[in-house]
Design a protein around this motif. Structure first.
Motif, short mmCIF file in Angstrom:
data_model
loop_
_atom_site.label_atom_id
_atom_site.label_comp_id
_atom_site.label_asym_id
_atom_site.label_seq_id
_atom_site.Cartn_x
_atom_site.Cartn_y
_atom_site.Cartn_z
N ASP A 7 0.98 -1.31 0.03
CA ASP A 7 -0.03 0.14 -0.03
C ASP A 7 0.88 1.23 0.10
OD1 ASP A 7 -2.27 1.37 -0.06
OD2 ASP A 7 -2.68 1.41 2.18
N GLU A 51 -13.42 -2.04 7.72
CA GLU A 51 -12.11 -2.11 7.19
C GLU A 51 -11.18 -1.22 8.01
OE1 GLU A 51 -9.69 -0.78 3.26
OE2 GLU A 51 -11.62 -0.35 3.39
N ASP A 224 -4.69 -2.70 -3.41
CA ASP A 224 -5.71 -2.10 -3.41
C ASP A 224 -5.98 -1.55 -4.93
OD1 ASP A 224 -8.19 -1.43 -2.56
OD2 ASP A 224 -7.74 0.39 -1.71
N GLN A 225 -7.40 -1.41 -5.13
CA GLN A 225 -7.79 -0.76 -6.10
C GLN A 225 -8.09 0.59 -6.35
OE1 GLN A 225 -11.46 -2.86 -6.11
NE2 GLN A 225 -10.96 -4.52 -7.30
N SER A 226 -7.14 1.26 -5.57
CA SER A 226 -7.19 2.74 -5.57
C SER A 226 -6.72 3.48 -6.89
CB SER A 226 -6.50 3.38 -4.20
OG SER A 226 -5.15 3.23 -4.56
N GLN A 267 -4.66 -6.41 -8.71
CA GLN A 267 -5.64 -5.53 -7.58
C GLN A 267 -6.62 -6.21 -7.09
OE1 GLN A 267 -6.24 -1.61 -9.84
NE2 GLN A 267 -5.54 -2.88 -11.60
N VAL A 268 -6.68 -6.00 -5.66
CA VAL A 268 -7.94 -6.49 -4.92
C VAL A 268 -8.65 -5.39 -4.04
CG1 VAL A 268 -6.47 -8.66 -4.39
CG2 VAL A 268 -6.31 -6.65 -2.83
N ASP A 269 -9.68 -5.86 -3.60
CA ASP A 269 -10.79 -4.87 -2.91
C ASP A 269 -10.10 -4.81 -1.54
OD1 ASP A 269 -12.43 -3.51 -1.45
OD2 ASP A 269 -14.14 -4.84 -2.21
N SER A 270 -9.58 -3.99 -0.77
CA SER A 270 -9.05 -3.94 0.27
C SER A 270 -9.85 -4.08 1.44
CB SER A 270 -8.20 -2.42 0.64
OG SER A 270 -9.36 -1.47 0.69
N LYS A 271 -11.30 -4.10 1.19
CA LYS A 271 -12.38 -4.08 2.31
C LYS A 271 -12.42 -5.61 2.62
CE LYS A 271 -15.36 -0.18 1.25
NZ LYS A 271 -14.49 0.49 0.33
N ASN A 273 -9.67 -7.79 2.13
CA ASN A 273 -8.44 -8.33 2.13
C ASN A 273 -7.60 -7.77 3.38
OD1 ASN A 273 -5.26 -8.63 1.36
ND2 ASN A 273 -6.29 -9.42 -0.31
N GLN A 277 -4.97 -4.45 4.20
CA GLN A 277 -5.15 -3.45 5.35
C GLN A 277 -3.84 -3.31 6.26
OE1 GLN A 277 -9.03 -4.62 7.29
NE2 GLN A 277 -9.76 -5.27 5.22
#
Length: 352
Positions: A7, A51, A224-226, A267-271, A273, A277
């Motif tokens: 991150d 999260e 993350d997908q940011s 890329q993944v959804d941090s919520k 993962n 975090q």
């Protein structure tokens, strides 16, 4: 396959003078989601948010002991690395790389040898405001950043004018190429397509050199997908796709060798993962420490309690240093000049 979760924090693209984001960095940690979820529950059993976010947790002083405990466990039990850079110093370093170094390069002098570019940038960053005039030094750095982005004849001339307007005679070896000669090689380097003050690639190379050491075989990266991380994603994919053999020494403890062992980036959804975090916690704590130590923020984790938790190989920083002899030893034999030429011509479509 080992998976590093990464991150970032503080990314402002080409704008390294952003007043609200003084530091930029990223963390990488080799931890799976099961271990990450377990640690989150151990240290924050009453967490109600969907999260784990460092910025939200650090606002409450009651969370600080738990955050320190979590960071300590991560540093003790998992392979990880954190990189933090002072963006204003990075802009000064880039000024030396593009507005000074080409002048010396064309005259047969390697400014990268033994980290001389780093020493020059440190001197300029720390003494420039006093010797050149604080307002004029700030105007010079702003003009350099603008010229590197716009690459127009007008912006390049404005950069030369800004250099000439300073007390450049106090540092003629640094500002002479622009202020005295309007050196064509320097201006050409700044105007080269692809040359940018965006330091995402610097951050990534620093993480990669450590991830490559921490793994014996192939490894992958998740993030993350940011929007900010999309730039990092594209750069990582370029590194993965490059399959030619090459190796460059950077310092006495780091090198960059191609092809990389890095095999995949996702890329993944941090919520959903928890491992990603925890990467957010690692870089959030480090950036906050930098802001606190420089007086830009207050009320976060105590840096004096946080920083001793890191081993030397777990924390990389790019800050100015006036210990020139130590920097000479550390960067002796550096092949940064060759690495820059190689990356420019083989991965980013331009060459010095």
């Amino acid at each position: 396959m080992t998976c590093f979760r990464i991150d970032e924090s503080g990314y402002t693209g080409f704008d390294l003078l952003n007043a609200d984001q003084r530091f930029q960095g990223a963390s990488a940690i080799a931890i799976n989601n099961d271990d990450a979820g377990r640690l989150i529950k151990e240290h924050f059993p009453r967490l109600q948010a969907p999260e784990l976010k460092y910025s939200a947790l650090s606002r409450r002083a009651s969370n600080h002991p738990r955050l320190l405990g979590l960071v300590k466990d991560l540093l003790n039990d998992f392979d990880c690395v954190t990189y933090v850079a002072d963006k204003r110093f990075m802009l000064t370093l880039m000024f030396v790389d593009y507005a000074v170094e080409p002048y010396y390069y064309e005259r047969g002098f390697d400014l990268y040898e033994n980290g001389q570019n780093y020493a020059m940038a440190s001197m300029l960053h720390m003494a420039g405001p006093v010797l050149l005039g604080e307002a004029k030094f700030a105007a010079l750095m702003g003009a350099f950043q603008r010229a590197t982005k716009e690459k127009s004849p007008q912006s390049l001339q404005q950069l030369v004018d800004a250099a000439s307007a300073t007390n450049w005679g106090e540092l003629p070896e640094v500002l002479g190429p622009l202020a005295q000669y309007a050196d064509r090689d320097c201006l050409s380097a700044i105007a080269t397509p692809g040359v940018s003050t965006d330091i995402a690639i610097v951050v990534l190379i620093s993480l990669i050199t450590r991830m490559e050491v921490m793994t014996e075989g192939a490894y992958q990266v998740e993030h993350d997908q940011s929007k900010n991380l999309s730039t990092y994603h594209d750069l990582l994919q370029r590194f993965i796709d490059h399959d030619e053999e090459a190796e460059f020494r950077a310092t006495d403890i780091t090198s960059l060798r191609f092809p990389l062992k890095l095999a995949e980036v996702t890329q993944v959804d941090s919520k959903v993962n928890p491992a990603v975090q925890l990467a957010d916690v690692m870089i959030g704590a480090a950036i906050e420490a930098g802001n606190t130590l420089t007086g830009l923020r207050s009320g976060g984790l105590d840096p004096e309690a946080l920083m001793p938790l890191y081993r030397d190989d777990q924390f990389i920083h790019m800050l100015p240093s006036i210990d020139f002899e130590e920097q000479r030893r550390f960067r002796s034999g550096s092949q940064n000049s060759q690495a820059i030429d190689y990356l420019a011509s083989n991965m980013f479509g331009n060459k010095r």
